[in-house]
Structure formats: structure tokens, C-alpha cells
Design a protein around this motif. Structure first.
Motif, PDB file in Angstrom:
ATOM      1  N   ILE A  53     109.816  49.632  72.143  1.00  0.00           N
ATOM      2  CA  ILE A  53     108.583  49.121  71.517  1.00  0.00           C
ATOM      3  C   ILE A  53     108.857  48.690  70.080  1.00  0.00           C
ATOM      4  CG2 ILE A  53     106.280  49.765  70.741  1.00  0.00           C
ATOM      5  CD1 ILE A  53     106.059  51.555  73.189  1.00  0.00           C
ATOM      6  N   LEU A  54     109.612  49.496  69.350  1.00  0.00           N
ATOM      7  CA  LEU A  54     109.921  49.160  67.958  1.00  0.00           C
ATOM      8  C   LEU A  54     110.734  47.875  67.870  1.00  0.00           C
ATOM      9  CD1 LEU A  54     109.996  49.830  64.951  1.00  0.00           C
ATOM     10  CD2 LEU A  54     112.006  51.277  65.397  1.00  0.00           C
ATOM     11  N   LEU A  55     111.772  47.755  68.710  1.00  0.00           N
ATOM     12  CA  LEU A  55     112.602  46.555  68.680  1.00  0.00           C
ATOM     13  C   LEU A  55     111.802  45.321  69.097  1.00  0.00           C
ATOM     14  CD1 LEU A  55     115.366  45.334  68.219  1.00  0.00           C
ATOM     15  CD2 LEU A  55     115.986  45.954  70.563  1.00  0.00           C
ATOM     16  N   THR A  56     110.940  45.470  70.098  1.00  0.00           N
ATOM     17  CA  THR A  56     110.092  44.351  70.524  1.00  0.00           C
ATOM     18  C   THR A  56     109.160  43.909  69.409  1.00  0.00           C
ATOM     19  OG1 THR A  56     110.159  45.125  72.827  1.00  0.00           O
ATOM     20  CG2 THR A  56     108.403  43.601  72.235  1.00  0.00           C
ATOM     21  N   ALA A  57     108.554  44.878  68.741  1.00  0.00           N
ATOM     22  CA  ALA A  57     107.640  44.549  67.633  1.00  0.00           C
ATOM     23  C   ALA A  57     108.378  43.819  66.515  1.00  0.00           C
ATOM     24  CB  ALA A  57     106.994  45.826  67.096  1.00  0.00           C
ATOM     25  N   MET A  58     109.607  44.242  66.213  1.00  0.00           N
ATOM     26  CA  MET A  58     110.380  43.595  65.154  1.00  0.00           C
ATOM     27  C   MET A  58     110.710  42.155  65.528  1.00  0.00           C
ATOM     28  SD  MET A  58     112.935  46.765  64.229  1.00  0.00           S
ATOM     29  CE  MET A  58     113.963  45.758  63.171  1.00  0.00           C
ATOM     30  N   LEU A  59     111.159  41.929  66.767  1.00  0.00           N
ATOM     31  CA  LEU A  59     111.527  40.580  67.191  1.00  0.00           C
ATOM     32  C   LEU A  59     110.304  39.664  67.259  1.00  0.00           C
ATOM     33  CD1 LEU A  59     114.113  41.468  69.994  1.00  0.00           C
ATOM     34  CD2 LEU A  59     114.591  40.633  67.695  1.00  0.00           C
ATOM     35  N   VAL A  60     109.180  40.189  67.766  1.00  0.00           N
ATOM     36  CA  VAL A  60     107.955  39.384  67.831  1.00  0.00           C
ATOM     37  C   VAL A  60     107.464  39.045  66.426  1.00  0.00           C
ATOM     38  CG1 VAL A  60     105.533  39.410  68.515  1.00  0.00           C
ATOM     39  CG2 VAL A  60     107.275  40.238  70.100  1.00  0.00           C
ATOM     40  N   SER A  61     107.530  40.016  65.525  1.00  0.00           N
ATOM     41  CA  SER A  61     107.077  39.784  64.160  1.00  0.00           C
ATOM     42  C   SER A  61     107.900  38.704  63.474  1.00  0.00           C
ATOM     43  CB  SER A  61     107.153  41.092  63.369  1.00  0.00           C
ATOM     44  OG  SER A  61     106.782  40.888  62.024  1.00  0.00           O
TER      45      SER A  61
END
Length: 230
Positions: A53-61
Motif C-alpha cells: 500500500i505504501l509503495l503504491t501510494a508513493m508511485l501514484v502520488s
């Protein structure tokens, strides 16, 4: 320096009880728990789901920020596609295995190769190169994907020795060079004229032959295992 919690007598660092009243000694500098765990077993393992979830949020951001910046800045080039494509590729490579831990190797490799294809396709949109994407990049990515699938099939389960695995990887590198030159020649010249890829293939064959000899001769194989821990 420690003191008795009952009568206040100064205690020797090695004392277990107070010599005056017999109260059990307490040494704060020794009995206090450490601020940081002394070994890895004391640390709670990180949740793969939370990491995903953290990595996904970083890439989406990052993708959203670059996309909005590209949208509002006065420019004619969609440069944000490079960042978005890289984010998609990284998500497929690192986050997808965290989410789907039991994903078969075939589907995982297919997703990895497809992510590379999507990234190159986004680059071709910026450069206006749909022709070279279909005629050059796509065949090269496809050939590399075929070799990766073949290697994963031959090396599955770890049943092959280290020497055999190294020989297979070197052979795949030679075949990759041949395929890349074939795609380049067919795209630019219309005909395949083997050149530099033959040199690469010859070097790979020259490396594979000694490995196979060492693999077949027991004395050499044991010496290689002893010296190189193979």
C-alpha cells in the motif's frame, strides 16, 4: 552506582541483595530494557500488504504530481509519460508480487515483460514513433521475453547445478544478441546480416565449453566447488 531501594545503602555492582536489610538489589543500568532490539527476532516483521500500500501510494502520488505539472506547464511534449511508465513498471515488478504472493511464475514473467512493453510504448507516444515501436521495439522485447521464459523453465525448482545455471544464462545472452541484431537489421536494412552478434555468440560458446568440461569431470567439479563454493 546503585543504592538499596529500601534503606539507601550503596551497593556493589555485583551485589544481588542489600547486605544490610536483604532487599533484592536493582541495577537500573543493567535491568533496564534496551532502547533498540538486540536481535532481529525481537522485531515484528513488516506486513507485506502495508508495504505494498505504501509503495503504491508513493508511485501514484509521483505520477499524479508529474501529470498535473505536465498538464499546466506550457509545453508541447508529454514528458510525464516517462515517469508514469516507470511507475507502472516498478509497481508490476515490486508491488504485484507482494499482493499476489502465489502468482505462478509464468504470469509473473508475463506481467514483467508487458510492463516493459507499456513503458516503451509510452515513450513512443512522446517521440511519435509508433512505427519503430511495432517494427523494432516490440519484436526485441518479445524475443527477450521468450528467452526469459525459457530460462525460467529450464532453471525451475533449482534442480540444476550452479555451473549448469551459469552456462544456460551465458547461452541465453548469446541468443539475445543474435535476436537483437536480427530485429535491428530487418528494421533498418530489410535483411539480416550477422555481424557483432556472432562475436558475442562465439564468446559465449567459448565460456560455456570450459564450464561443461568442469561439470563433466568429477575432479575439476569438486575443485571448483571447493574454491568457489559452487
Amino acid at each position: 552506582m546503585s543504592y538499596c531501594v529500601n534503606c539507601g545503602v550503596e551497593l556493589d555492582p555485583s551485589a544481588k541483595t542489600c547486605p544490610l536489610c536483604g532487599t533484592p538489589a536493582w541495577h537500573p543500568e543493567l535491568d533496564a530494557p534496551p532502547y533498540f532490539p538486540a536481535n532481529s527476532a525481537a522485531v515484528q516483521p513488516a506486513s507485506r500488504r502495508e508495504a505494498a500500500i505504501l509503495l503504491t501510494a508513493m508511485l501514484v502520488s509521483v505520477s499524479l504530481c508529474c501529470g498535473l505539472l505536465n498538464l499546466f506547464l506550457p509545453t508541447d511534449r508529454p514528458w510525464s509519460l516517462y515517469v508514469i511508465g516507470a511507475a507502472v513498471m516498478l509497481w508490476v515488478w515490486f508491488t504485484l508480487p507482494m499482493v499476489l504472493r502465489r502468482l505462478p511464475v509464468f504470469f509473473r514473467l508475463t506481467a514483467d515483460v508487458a510492463a516493459i512493453g507499456i513503458y516503451v510504448w509510452l515513450i513512443s507516444i512522446d517521440l511519435g514513433g509508433s512505427r519503430w515501436f511495432r517494427g523494432l521495439a516490440l519484436p526485441m522485447i518479445g524475443w527477450a521475453g521468450v528467452l526469459v521464459f525459457l530460462l525460467s523453465f529450464l532453471l525451475r525448482g533449482g534442480r540444476r547445478s550452479t555451473l549448469s545455471a551459469i552456462a544456460l544464462v551465458i547461452g541465453a545472452a548469446g541468443l539475445l544478441a543474435m535476436g537483437l541484431e536480427f530485429c535491428i537489421d530487418r528494421y533498418f536494412r530489410g535483411v539480416w546480416q550477422p555481424g557483432w552478434s556472432l562475436i558475442v555468440l562465439a564468446v559465449c560458446v567459448g565460456l560455456i565449453i570450459p564450464l561443461r568440461i568442469v561439470r563433466r569431470v568429477p575432479a575439476l567439479r569438486e575443485e571448483a566447488r571447493r574454491r568457489f563454493n559452487l
